[in-house]
Motif scaffolding. Structure first.
Motif, PDB file in Angstrom:
ATOM      1  N   PRO A  21      32.458  42.861  47.509  1.00 51.66           N
ATOM      2  CA  PRO A  21      31.751  43.828  46.360  1.00 51.66           C
ATOM      3  C   PRO A  21      32.691  43.532  45.020  1.00 51.66           C
ATOM      4  CG  PRO A  21      33.135  45.060  48.531  1.00 51.66           C
ATOM      5  CD  PRO A  21      33.490  43.629  48.863  1.00 51.66           C
ATOM      6  N   GLY A  22      31.645  43.689  44.009  1.00 49.50           N
ATOM      7  CA  GLY A  22      32.133  43.249  42.745  1.00 49.50           C
ATOM      8  C   GLY A  22      32.291  41.846  42.724  1.00 49.50           C
ATOM      9  N   ALA A  23      31.807  40.627  43.763  1.00 52.40           N
ATOM     10  CA  ALA A  23      31.046  39.319  43.034  1.00 52.40           C
ATOM     11  C   ALA A  23      30.675  39.394  41.858  1.00 52.40           C
ATOM     12  CB  ALA A  23      30.779  38.618  44.061  1.00 52.40           C
ATOM     13  N   GLU A  24      29.288  39.596  42.176  1.00 51.42           N
ATOM     14  CA  GLU A  24      27.979  39.959  41.680  1.00 51.42           C
ATOM     15  C   GLU A  24      28.543  40.434  39.577  1.00 51.42           C
ATOM     16  OE1 GLU A  24      25.319  38.047  41.209  1.00 51.42           O
ATOM     17  OE2 GLU A  24      25.558  37.681  42.940  1.00 51.42           O
ATOM     18  N   VAL A 128      44.092  35.974  37.767  1.00 53.36           N
ATOM     19  CA  VAL A 128      43.692  37.011  38.699  1.00 53.36           C
ATOM     20  C   VAL A 128      44.382  38.505  37.722  1.00 53.36           C
ATOM     21  CG1 VAL A 128      45.865  37.760  40.318  1.00 53.36           C
ATOM     22  CG2 VAL A 128      45.544  35.951  39.906  1.00 53.36           C
ATOM     23  N   TYR A 129      44.038  38.743  37.021  1.00 58.58           N
ATOM     24  CA  TYR A 129      43.609  39.714  36.010  1.00 58.58           C
ATOM     25  C   TYR A 129      42.555  39.861  36.219  1.00 58.58           C
ATOM     26  CZ  TYR A 129      44.037  43.491  32.556  1.00 58.58           C
ATOM     27  OH  TYR A 129      43.512  44.305  31.509  1.00 58.58           O
ATOM     28  N   ARG A 133      39.542  42.685  37.983  1.00 55.60           N
ATOM     29  CA  ARG A 133      38.657  43.854  37.142  1.00 55.60           C
ATOM     30  C   ARG A 133      37.753  44.150  37.593  1.00 55.60           C
ATOM     31  NH1 ARG A 133      37.667  41.825  31.722  1.00 55.60           N
ATOM     32  NH2 ARG A 133      37.100  43.470  31.007  1.00 55.60           N
ATOM     33  N   PHE A 134      37.187  43.431  38.379  1.00 48.09           N
ATOM     34  CA  PHE A 134      36.166  43.177  39.116  1.00 48.09           C
ATOM     35  C   PHE A 134      35.745  43.378  40.534  1.00 48.09           C
ATOM     36  CE2 PHE A 134      35.803  41.285  34.585  1.00 48.09           C
ATOM     37  CZ  PHE A 134      34.735  42.196  34.272  1.00 48.09           C
TER      38      PHE A 134
END
Length: 192
Positions: A21-24, A128-129, A133-134
């Motif tokens: 989740p969040g990869a796109e 990493v930060y 975020r996503f």
């Protein structure tokens, strides 16, 4: 491989192997940055337009070919750490003109890359930060990205044992570091 081919390979490999989740949303954000066109350095490895894109593709190739065991390793984790370990270089460089002697011994202005770090958070920790975020990282992935510079990381020079502890506890961190070194010093051109 040219920048367009590297970008297609980067995106197709990422989309094939990363279903988190969040990869796109992360990829969509990356498209708003200079990640796909920035250099990997100012004058060392891959110090040319698109170098920061070619470098993680090469790291991925080394990591998979030398350190990936399909019986015990996770392709998603290996893809994430190799392709995103230098995300911190998005928005990190700018171009300016400098005087340099040409082949005839005459001075001329030439474009060069310089560092313009708008978010000086450190190298691995900044990657990493930005990723988190996503998209959430597993602990082993965060450690691998954080410590991929190994002894070249400024925070290690003061004598911290955190790097050694991370390498002892998280084999993926060692594998990414070795692949990053090999890609940088054995496979990539200094400039193109």
């Amino acid at each position: 491989m040219d920048n367009t081919e590297n970008k297609e390979l980067f995106l197709s490999t990422f989309r094939k192997n990363v279903q988190r989740p969040g990869a796109e949303k992360l990829l969509a954000w990356m498209e708003t940055t200079d990640f796909f066109t920035a250099p990997a350095s100012t004058r060392f490895h891959a110090a040319y337009e698109g170098g920061v894109l070619g470098h993680p593709v090469e790291v991925y190739n080394v990591l998979i070919s030398k350190h990936f065991d399909p019986a015990s390793d996770d392709i998603e984790s290996f893809t994430i750490v190799s392709l995103l370990h230098d995300l911190c270089k998005a928005g990190f460089y700018k171009t300016e003109l400098r005087n340099r002697k040409n082949d005839r011994g005459e001075w001329e202005k030439v474009p060069v890359y310089t560092v313009d770090d708008q978010f000086p958070y450190g190298h691995g920790e900044k990657s990493v930060y930005l990723i988190e975020r996503f998209m959430r990282l597993r602990t082993e992935e965060a450690m691998a990205i954080r410590w991929h510079m190994g002894g070249f990381d400024e925070s290690v020079k003061g004598g911290s044992f955190a790097l050694a502890h991370a390498f002892e506890k998280y084999p993926l961190a060692v594998k990414l570091h070795l692949s990053d070194l090999e890609a940088t010093y054995l496979h990539e051109n200094r400039s193109e």
